[in-house]
Write a protein that holds these residues in place. Structure first.
Motif, PDB file in Angstrom:
ATOM      1  N   ASP A 104       0.828  -1.192   0.000  1.00 31.11           N
ATOM      2  CA  ASP A 104       0.000   0.000   0.000  1.00 31.11           C
ATOM      3  C   ASP A 104       0.875   1.260   0.000  1.00 31.11           C
ATOM      4  N   PHE A 105       0.264   2.427   0.138  1.00 34.79           N
ATOM      5  CA  PHE A 105       1.002   3.688   0.017  1.00 34.79           C
ATOM      6  C   PHE A 105       2.120   3.802   1.044  1.00 34.79           C
ATOM      7  N   LEU A 106       1.808   3.594   2.333  1.00 37.26           N
ATOM      8  CA  LEU A 106       2.840   3.768   3.350  1.00 37.26           C
ATOM      9  C   LEU A 106       3.924   2.697   3.259  1.00 37.26           C
ATOM     10  N   ALA A 107       3.552   1.506   2.840  1.00 37.25           N
ATOM     11  CA  ALA A 107       4.566   0.464   2.641  1.00 37.25           C
ATOM     12  C   ALA A 107       5.550   0.884   1.557  1.00 37.25           C
ATOM     13  N   THR A 108       5.031   1.478   0.498  1.00 40.03           N
ATOM     14  CA  THR A 108       5.894   1.981  -0.572  1.00 40.03           C
ATOM     15  C   THR A 108       6.789   3.096  -0.065  1.00 40.03           C
ATOM     16  N   VAL A 109       6.217   4.001   0.722  1.00 38.53           N
ATOM     17  CA  VAL A 109       7.006   5.086   1.315  1.00 38.53           C
ATOM     18  C   VAL A 109       8.132   4.517   2.169  1.00 38.53           C
ATOM     19  N   CYS A 110       7.801   3.552   3.024  1.00 34.52           N
ATOM     20  CA  CYS A 110       8.807   2.985   3.929  1.00 34.52           C
ATOM     21  C   CYS A 110       9.904   2.242   3.172  1.00 34.52           C
ATOM     22  N   ARG A 111       9.554   1.540   2.108  1.00 31.82           N
ATOM     23  CA  ARG A 111      10.567   0.847   1.313  1.00 31.82           C
ATOM     24  C   ARG A 111      11.559   1.844   0.718  1.00 31.82           C
ATOM     25  N   GLU A 112      11.044   2.920   0.138  1.00 30.28           N
ATOM     26  CA  GLU A 112      11.920   3.911  -0.473  1.00 30.28           C
ATOM     27  C   GLU A 112      12.704   4.686   0.588  1.00 30.28           C
ATOM     28  N   TRP A 113      12.068   4.929   1.708  1.00 34.15           N
ATOM     29  CA  TRP A 113      12.687   5.618   2.840  1.00 34.15           C
ATOM     30  C   TRP A 113      13.908   4.827   3.327  1.00 34.15           C
ATOM     31  N   GLU A 114      13.710   3.516   3.526  1.00 34.17           N
ATOM     32  CA  GLU A 114      14.802   2.672   4.007  1.00 34.17           C
ATOM     33  C   GLU A 114      15.894   2.501   2.957  1.00 34.17           C
ATOM     34  N   ALA A 115      15.499   2.480   1.690  1.00 34.14           N
ATOM     35  CA  ALA A 115      16.493   2.374   0.622  1.00 34.14           C
ATOM     36  C   ALA A 115      17.387   3.610   0.604  1.00 34.14           C
ATOM     37  N   ALA A 116      16.807   4.780   0.883  1.00 35.35           N
ATOM     38  CA  ALA A 116      17.607   5.998   0.949  1.00 35.35           C
ATOM     39  C   ALA A 116      18.597   5.930   2.103  1.00 35.35           C
ATOM     40  N   ALA A 117      18.185   5.341   3.221  1.00 39.15           N
ATOM     41  CA  ALA A 117      19.089   5.201   4.371  1.00 39.15           C
ATOM     42  C   ALA A 117      20.273   4.310   4.036  1.00 39.15           C
ATOM     43  N   ASP A 118      20.078   3.362   3.114  1.00 38.43           N
ATOM     44  CA  ASP A 118      21.156   2.433   2.746  1.00 38.43           C
ATOM     45  C   ASP A 118      22.318   3.132   2.041  1.00 38.43           C
ATOM     46  N   ILE A 119      22.090   4.379   1.614  1.00 38.97           N
ATOM     47  CA  ILE A 119      23.181   5.141   0.996  1.00 38.97           C
ATOM     48  C   ILE A 119      24.338   5.293   1.981  1.00 38.97           C
ATOM     49  N   ALA A 120      24.019   5.269   3.288  1.00 36.71           N
ATOM     50  CA  ALA A 120      25.040   5.465   4.327  1.00 36.71           C
ATOM     51  C   ALA A 120      26.021   4.306   4.429  1.00 36.71           C
ATOM     52  N   THR A 121      25.730   3.169   3.826  1.00 37.43           N
ATOM     53  CA  THR A 121      26.630   2.016   3.867  1.00 37.43           C
ATOM     54  C   THR A 121      28.025   2.439   3.389  1.00 37.43           C
ATOM     55  N   PRO A 122      29.107   1.983   4.047  1.00 38.72           N
ATOM     56  CA  PRO A 122      29.200   0.883   5.003  1.00 38.72           C
ATOM     57  C   PRO A 122      29.102   1.278   6.470  1.00 38.72           C
ATOM     58  N   VAL A 123      28.712   2.526   6.789  1.00 41.86           N
ATOM     59  CA  VAL A 123      28.499   2.886   8.197  1.00 41.86           C
ATOM     60  C   VAL A 123      27.368   2.016   8.754  1.00 41.86           C
ATOM     61  N   PRO A 124      27.553   1.377   9.923  1.00 39.43           N
ATOM     62  CA  PRO A 124      26.496   0.552  10.516  1.00 39.43           C
ATOM     63  C   PRO A 124      25.191   1.342  10.643  1.00 39.43           C
ATOM     64  N   THR A 125      24.128   0.788  10.059  1.00 42.04           N
ATOM     65  CA  THR A 125      22.863   1.518   9.954  1.00 42.04           C
ATOM     66  C   THR A 125      21.718   0.726  10.570  1.00 42.04           C
ATOM     67  N   ILE A 126      20.904   1.415  11.370  1.00 39.05           N
ATOM     68  CA  ILE A 126      19.708   0.831  11.966  1.00 39.05           C
ATOM     69  C   ILE A 126      18.490   1.577  11.428  1.00 39.05           C
ATOM     70  N   LYS A 127      17.447   0.828  11.071  1.00 43.34           N
ATOM     71  CA  LYS A 127      16.206   1.432  10.582  1.00 43.34           C
ATOM     72  C   LYS A 127      15.110   1.162  11.607  1.00 43.34           C
ATOM     73  N   LEU A 128      14.611   2.229  12.209  1.00 43.31           N
ATOM     74  CA  LEU A 128      13.638   2.129  13.296  1.00 43.31           C
ATOM     75  C   LEU A 128      12.218   2.024  12.745  1.00 43.31           C
ATOM     76  N   ARG A 129      11.668   0.819  12.725  1.00 44.40           N
ATOM     77  CA  ARG A 129      10.288   0.644  12.271  1.00 44.40           C
ATOM     78  C   ARG A 129       9.363   0.839  13.476  1.00 44.40           C
ATOM     79  N   THR A 130       8.987   2.107  13.669  1.00 42.49           N
ATOM     80  CA  THR A 130       8.252   2.506  14.858  1.00 42.49           C
ATOM     81  C   THR A 130       6.756   2.283  14.715  1.00 42.49           C
ATOM     82  N   GLY A 131       6.134   1.837  15.801  1.00 36.95           N
ATOM     83  CA  GLY A 131       4.696   1.654  15.827  1.00 36.95           C
ATOM     84  C   GLY A 131       3.987   2.881  16.370  1.00 36.95           C
ATOM     85  N   LEU A 132       2.815   2.674  16.969  1.00 36.96           N
ATOM     86  CA  LEU A 132       2.033   3.752  17.561  1.00 36.96           C
ATOM     87  C   LEU A 132       2.712   4.180  18.860  1.00 36.96           C
ATOM     88  N   VAL A 133       3.272   5.397  18.881  1.00 36.64           N
ATOM     89  CA  VAL A 133       3.988   5.880  20.057  1.00 36.64           C
ATOM     90  C   VAL A 133       2.998   6.562  20.997  1.00 36.64           C
TER      91      VAL A 133
END
Length: 298
Positions: free
Chosen positions: A137-166
């Protein structure tokens, strides 16, 4: 990596709900926190960046040990018309690409980037963990692209916070619900059978701190191990506030009021924090009623 080795931490989105709580926590722990601001830096604890132009003050960022990226347009802040959908996506892609490029250049010890459990899409009654695939769905697509952008930081150790309802009494969904329940007009949303995967703001911050000092990389679900249905959530909130929950809101009313965002309120996400649990993280508030009993009466 031990706490004494982390002296400077840079945070985007430091003025948001999570960023504000995290900044206060880290300062209380003795760390130096640098806030990335979208204007000229006016204080010693500020670093200027422009996610639209792709610019960051690299000289000021150069000696940072950890970069935590939380910035992005709030998914529940406005009605989801086409323009705001584009803002939700672009604010994440542009900001994450900009900061991940900076991470790649200055090479801090760790990069922690926000994502969301929207990654999994609709899960129904099926429990999912970090091993499960993305939704469609829309947000799943957003999150996939969002996390892919974070992967640009490789090889720096990277954590992706999949946050729920805070859950926090001062902001987010709970803050909007508290006045309704206080006046006795709260109730379930839709049919109430949808799963809500949640975490208190205190455990959210504690989990980020825990991850900073761990060897964990990759996606991490930031939710408690005890998701609840919306029926269970609203019943627990009513009980915590000693109020009835007699006024359910039909799904069609939410759809009319919220537009596309109603799919997140009415949708079901049963998410398990497998990585955190396996790493030995202890939630201070793993169950919904004790959590709401404190938050609703602060």
């Amino acid at each position: 990596m031990t706490p004494k080795n982390i002296q400077r931490i840079a945070i985007t989105g430091a003025s948001g709900l999570i960023g504000t709580a995290l900044t206060g926590h880290l300062k209380a722990e003795g760390h130096t926190v640098q806030k990335l601001v979208r204007r000229k830096a006016l204080a010693p604890d500020e670093i200027s960046w422009d996610p639209i132009k792709g610019e960051v003050d690299l000289d000021s960022l150069a000696n940072v040990d950890v970069i935590i990226h939380l910035a992005g347009a709030g998914v529940g802040d406005k009605r989801w018309n086409q323009k705001y959908r584009e803002e939700i996506l672009n604010s994440r892609l542009l900001g994450t690409t900009t900061i991940a490029n900076a991470v790649q250049q200055i090479k801090p010890q760790k990069f922690i980037s926000a994502s969301a459990i929207g990654f999994y899409g609709e899960t129904g009654n099926r429990a999912v963990s970090e091993k499960d695939r993305a939704g469609d769905d829309f947000l799943a697509t957003v999150c996939r692209e969002w996390e892919a952008a974070a992967d640009i930081a490789t090889p720096v150790p990277t954590i992706k916070l999949r946050t729920g309802l805070v859950l926090d009494s001062t902001g987010g969904a709970l803050a909007r619900m508290l006045p309704l329940f206080n006046f006795g007009v709260g109730g379930r949303l839709g049919n109430g059978k949808q799963w809500w995967s949640w975490i208190t703001i205190k455990d959210q911050v504690r989990a980020i701190d825990f991850l900073m000092h761990s060897d964990i990389t990759g996606p991490v679900n930031l939710t408690t191990p005890n998701p609840v249905t919306n029926n269970e959530f609203t019943a627990a909130l009513a009980r915590a506030m000693k109020r009835p929950a007699l006024f359910p809101v039909p799904g069609f009313v939410l759809k009319a009021a919220l537009g596309g965002f109603s799919t997140e309120v009415l949708g079901s996400k049963k998410i398990m924090p497998e990585v955190l649990t396996n790493a030995g993280f202890n939630f201070e508030f793993p169950s919904i009623f004790p959590a709401l009993s404190i938050l609703a009466n602060q």
